[in-house]
Design a protein around this motif. Structure first.
Motif, PDB file in Angstrom:
ATOM      1  N   VAL A   1     -18.067 -98.380 -85.342  1.00  0.00           N
ATOM      2  CA  VAL A   1     -16.981 -99.026 -84.602  1.00  0.00           C
ATOM      3  C   VAL A   1     -15.846 -98.034 -84.379  1.00  0.00           C
ATOM      4  N   MET A   2     -15.261 -98.039 -83.188  1.00  0.00           N
ATOM      5  CA  MET A   2     -14.219 -97.087 -82.828  1.00  0.00           C
ATOM      6  C   MET A   2     -12.826 -97.699 -82.988  1.00  0.00           C
ATOM      7  N   GLN A   3     -11.843 -96.841 -83.297  1.00  0.00           N
ATOM      8  CA  GLN A   3     -10.470 -97.270 -83.558  1.00  0.00           C
ATOM      9  C   GLN A   3      -9.579 -96.914 -82.376  1.00  0.00           C
ATOM     10  N   LEU A   4      -8.718 -97.875 -81.987  1.00  0.00           N
ATOM     11  CA  LEU A   4      -7.781 -97.678 -80.884  1.00  0.00           C
ATOM     12  C   LEU A   4      -6.481 -97.092 -81.411  1.00  0.00           C
ATOM     13  N   GLN A   5      -5.901 -96.177 -80.653  1.00  0.00           N
ATOM     14  CA  GLN A   5      -4.638 -95.544 -81.031  1.00  0.00           C
ATOM     15  C   GLN A   5      -3.497 -96.552 -81.049  1.00  0.00           C
ATOM     16  N   PRO A   6      -2.561 -96.410 -81.997  1.00  0.00           N
ATOM     17  CA  PRO A   6      -1.384 -97.285 -81.992  1.00  0.00           C
ATOM     18  C   PRO A   6      -0.626 -97.186 -80.675  1.00  0.00           C
ATOM     19  N   ASP A   7       0.036 -98.276 -80.318  1.00  0.00           N
ATOM     20  CA  ASP A   7       0.776 -98.341 -79.065  1.00  0.00           C
ATOM     21  C   ASP A   7       1.947 -97.376 -79.087  1.00  0.00           C
ATOM     22  N   GLU A   8       1.965 -96.409 -78.186  1.00  0.00           N
ATOM     23  CA  GLU A   8       3.060 -95.447 -78.078  1.00  0.00           C
ATOM     24  C   GLU A   8       3.754 -95.558 -76.723  1.00  0.00           C
ATOM     25  N   GLY A   9       3.664 -96.723 -76.115  1.00  0.00           N
ATOM     26  CA  GLY A   9       4.261 -96.899 -74.799  1.00  0.00           C
ATOM     27  C   GLY A   9       3.230 -96.679 -73.712  1.00  0.00           C
ATOM     28  N   TYR A  10       3.277 -97.492 -72.685  1.00  0.00           N
ATOM     29  CA  TYR A  10       2.274 -97.437 -71.632  1.00  0.00           C
ATOM     30  C   TYR A  10       2.478 -96.239 -70.716  1.00  0.00           C
ATOM     31  N   ILE A  11       1.384 -95.801 -70.121  1.00  0.00           N
ATOM     32  CA  ILE A  11       1.413 -94.773 -69.081  1.00  0.00           C
ATOM     33  C   ILE A  11       0.925 -95.418 -67.793  1.00  0.00           C
ATOM     34  N   LEU A  12       1.739 -95.353 -66.743  1.00  0.00           N
ATOM     35  CA  LEU A  12       1.407 -95.957 -65.465  1.00  0.00           C
ATOM     36  C   LEU A  12       0.827 -94.919 -64.517  1.00  0.00           C
ATOM     37  N   GLN A  13      -0.030 -95.364 -63.630  1.00  0.00           N
ATOM     38  CA  GLN A  13      -0.607 -94.486 -62.613  1.00  0.00           C
ATOM     39  C   GLN A  13       0.299 -94.505 -61.381  1.00  0.00           C
ATOM     40  N   GLY A  14       1.043 -93.423 -61.185  1.00  0.00           N
ATOM     41  CA  GLY A  14       1.970 -93.369 -60.061  1.00  0.00           C
ATOM     42  C   GLY A  14       1.292 -93.528 -58.716  1.00  0.00           C
ATOM     43  N   LYS A  15       0.060 -93.045 -58.596  1.00  0.00           N
ATOM     44  CA  LYS A  15      -0.620 -93.098 -57.310  1.00  0.00           C
ATOM     45  C   LYS A  15      -1.033 -94.517 -56.926  1.00  0.00           C
ATOM     46  N   SER A  16      -0.928 -95.470 -57.877  1.00  0.00           N
ATOM     47  CA  SER A  16      -1.270 -96.864 -57.577  1.00  0.00           C
ATOM     48  C   SER A  16      -0.028 -97.716 -57.305  1.00  0.00           C
ATOM     49  N   TRP A  17       1.161 -97.145 -57.441  1.00  0.00           N
ATOM     50  CA  TRP A  17       2.409 -97.895 -57.337  1.00  0.00           C
ATOM     51  C   TRP A  17       2.699 -98.250 -55.889  1.00  0.00           C
ATOM     52  N   ASP A  18       3.168 -99.484 -55.669  1.00  0.00           N
ATOM     53  CA  ASP A  18       3.482 -99.930 -54.301  1.00  0.00           C
ATOM     54  C   ASP A  18       4.956 -99.752 -53.938  1.00  0.00           C
ATOM     55  N   GLY A  19       5.743 -99.122 -54.811  1.00  0.00           N
ATOM     56  CA  GLY A  19       7.120 -98.773 -54.482  1.00  0.00           C
ATOM     57  C   GLY A  19       8.169 -99.787 -54.881  1.00  0.00           C
ATOM     58  N   ARG A  20       7.777-100.935 -55.440  1.00  0.00           N
ATOM     59  CA  ARG A  20       8.761-101.965 -55.768  1.00  0.00           C
ATOM     60  C   ARG A  20       9.356-101.756 -57.158  1.00  0.00           C
ATOM     61  N   ASP A  21      10.499-102.413 -57.402  1.00  0.00           N
ATOM     62  CA  ASP A  21      11.257-102.211 -58.638  1.00  0.00           C
ATOM     63  C   ASP A  21      10.786-103.095 -59.785  1.00  0.00           C
ATOM     64  N   PHE A  22      10.300-104.277 -59.482  1.00  0.00           N
ATOM     65  CA  PHE A  22       9.791-105.203 -60.498  1.00  0.00           C
ATOM     66  C   PHE A  22       8.279-105.285 -60.312  1.00  0.00           C
ATOM     67  N   VAL A  23       7.517-104.693 -61.234  1.00  0.00           N
ATOM     68  CA  VAL A  23       6.073-104.582 -61.060  1.00  0.00           C
ATOM     69  C   VAL A  23       5.366-105.094 -62.298  1.00  0.00           C
ATOM     70  N   GLN A  24       4.083-105.361 -62.146  1.00  0.00           N
ATOM     71  CA  GLN A  24       3.261-105.740 -63.285  1.00  0.00           C
ATOM     72  C   GLN A  24       1.960-104.960 -63.262  1.00  0.00           C
ATOM     73  N   ALA A  25       1.433-104.743 -64.455  1.00  0.00           N
ATOM     74  CA  ALA A  25       0.132-104.099 -64.616  1.00  0.00           C
ATOM     75  C   ALA A  25      -0.637-104.886 -65.661  1.00  0.00           C
ATOM     76  N   ARG A  26      -1.645-105.608 -65.227  1.00  0.00           N
ATOM     77  CA  ARG A  26      -2.475-106.442 -66.114  1.00  0.00           C
ATOM     78  C   ARG A  26      -1.628-107.373 -66.963  1.00  0.00           C
ATOM     79  N   GLY A  27      -0.614-107.970 -66.363  1.00  0.00           N
ATOM     80  CA  GLY A  27       0.213-108.936 -67.062  1.00  0.00           C
ATOM     81  C   GLY A  27       1.418-108.340 -67.756  1.00  0.00           C
ATOM     82  N   HIS A  28       1.458-107.029 -67.939  1.00  0.00           N
ATOM     83  CA  HIS A  28       2.613-106.372 -68.546  1.00  0.00           C
ATOM     84  C   HIS A  28       3.680-106.147 -67.470  1.00  0.00           C
ATOM     85  N   LYS A  29       4.939-106.418 -67.810  1.00  0.00           N
ATOM     86  CA  LYS A  29       6.032-106.339 -66.840  1.00  0.00           C
ATOM     87  C   LYS A  29       6.795-105.024 -66.991  1.00  0.00           C
ATOM     88  N   PHE A  30       7.198-104.448 -65.840  1.00  0.00           N
ATOM     89  CA  PHE A  30       7.950-103.199 -65.838  1.00  0.00           C
ATOM     90  C   PHE A  30       9.044-103.258 -64.786  1.00  0.00           C
TER      91      PHE A  30
END
Length: 290
Positions: A215-244
Motif C-alpha cells: 500500500v502506498m502513502q500520500l504526502q501530507p497536504d502542503e498546499g495545492y498546486i493549480l494548473q495555470g494552463k487550465s485557468w479561465d481567468g476568473r477571480d473566484f474559481v474552484q477545482a474539484r470542489g476546492h475554492k480559490f
C-alpha cells in the motif's frame, strides 16, 4: 515520513496569485494548520445582548442541499472535475444571535453571504462570483421576530484544475495486480482502491502502512498546486470542489472587512500558459485593477 505519492513540484511554480479559501465557524478550526502566510478574518465578536439571547453569532445550522457533479476529464468520465450546487434544494435552518457577517458560518460546504456583501462585490471588477437566492426553512436565530436578513448562495464559478500528484520511484499502476493508472495525469484523481482487483492501493498522510506492505502513502497536504494552463481567468474559481480566490480578490475582501474567512497560499504551475493567461495572472496580482 517517506511518501510514495507527492506533489509534482517540477517546472515553474509561481506564488502570490491564488489562495485557497474557506469560511470557518470558529478560528480554533484552523489553528493547528495556519501559519504566518495565511490571511484570517475572524468572525464578529458577539456583544452582551447577543450572548444573553443565544451565546453565538448568526449562523446556518443545516442546509438541505444537493450537488451537480461534472465529469470532464478526457481520460475517464468517472473522474469528478467540478461540483456545483443544486439550487433547487437549498433550504436553510438558521440559528445563533443577531450579529450578521458578510460570510455566514455554516456546517455546510456551501458558501452563503449577506445581501449587502453581494451588492458591494458587484460594484467591483472581480469575476467568478455567481450569486443565487437561498430559502429559509426554519429560523431559530435571534432574528426570528425581526425577520432574517436576505441571504444568497455564492458559487465559485471560475474553473481551474489541480496539478496531479506523482509517484516516487514506483510505476503508476496498482502495486498488487499492475492495473493502472492509479493517478490520473489530467485531473489529479487518485484511485485509492484498484478497480481491477479491489485492493486498497493508497492511504492518506495519517494512515498506517505496515512494514513490507504494498500500500502506498500520500504526502501530507502542503498546499495545492493549480494548473495555470487550465485557468479561465476568473477571480473566484474552484477545482474539484476546492475554492480559490486571486490575490486581488483577497485584497478586496480584506479592505472590505469581510468576515469570517481564511485564505491559504496556493502555488500555480505556469508551464504551457498562453500569453492571455499571463496577462490574467498579472491582473490577478494587481489590487488597483478592482
Amino acid at each position: 515520513m517517506a511518501c510514495d505519492i507527492v506533489h509534482d513540484e517540477s517546472g515553474t511554480l509561481e506564488y502570490g496569485i491564488f489562495y485557497e479559501f474557506g469560511v470557518q465557524f470558529d478560528d480554533f478550526e484552523i489553528e493547528g494548520d495556519r501559519d504566518i502566510t495565511w490571511a484570517v478574518s475572524s468572525r464578529p465578536q458577539p456583544n452582551f445582548e447577543t450572548i444573553f439571547l443565544n451565546g453565538e453569532v448568526f449562523h446556518i445550522g443545516t442546509v438541505a442541499e444537493g450537488y451537480l457533479h461534472e465529469f470532464e476529464c478526457p481520460r475517464s468520465k468517472s473522474h469528478e472535475t467540478a461540483t456545483f450546487v443544486n439550487r433547487k434544494n437549498t433550504l436553510m435552518d438558521l440559528g445563533g444571535g443577531a450579529v450578521v457577517s458578510e460570510f455566514i458560518p455554516s456546517c455546510s460546504d456551501l458558501c452563503v453571504v449577506s445581501e449587502s456583501f453581494a451588492i458591494r462585490s458587484r460594484a467591483t471588477r472581480l469575476t467568478g462570483m455567481d450569486f443565487f437566492p437561498m430559502v429559509i426553512n426554519v429560523n431559530q436565530s435571534a432574528t426570528e421576530e425581526t425577520g432574517a436578513p436576505n441571504l444568497l448562495g455564492l458559487e465559485f464559478a471560475g474553473r481551474v484544475w489541480l496539478r496531479p500528484y506523482i509517484l516516487v520511484d514506483k510505476p503508476n499502476a496498482c502495486p498488487f495486480c499492475g492495473d493502472g493508472p492509479i493517478i490520473c495525469d489530467n485531473c489529479w484523481h487518485v484511485d485509492d482502491r484498484c478497480d481491477a482487483c479491489g485492493e486498497r492501493t493508497v492511504v492518506g498522510p495519517t494512515g498506517n502502512v505496515a512494514s513490507g506492505s504494498l500500500v502506498m502513502q500520500l504526502q501530507p497536504d502542503e498546499g495545492y498546486i493549480l494548473q495555470g494552463k487550465s485557468w479561465d481567468g476568473r477571480d473566484f474559481v474552484q477545482a474539484r470542489g476546492h475554492k480559490f480566490v486571486t490575490a486581488r480578490a483577497l485584497h478586496w475582501l480584506c479592505v472590505a472587512h469581510a468576515r469570517p474567512f481564511w485564505a491559504r497560499p496556493a502555488r500555480v504551475w505556469t508551464d504551457g500558459m498562453t500569453d492571455e493567461q499571463y496577462r490574467w495572472m498579472e491582473r490577478a496580482r494587481d489590487s488597483t485593477s478592482l
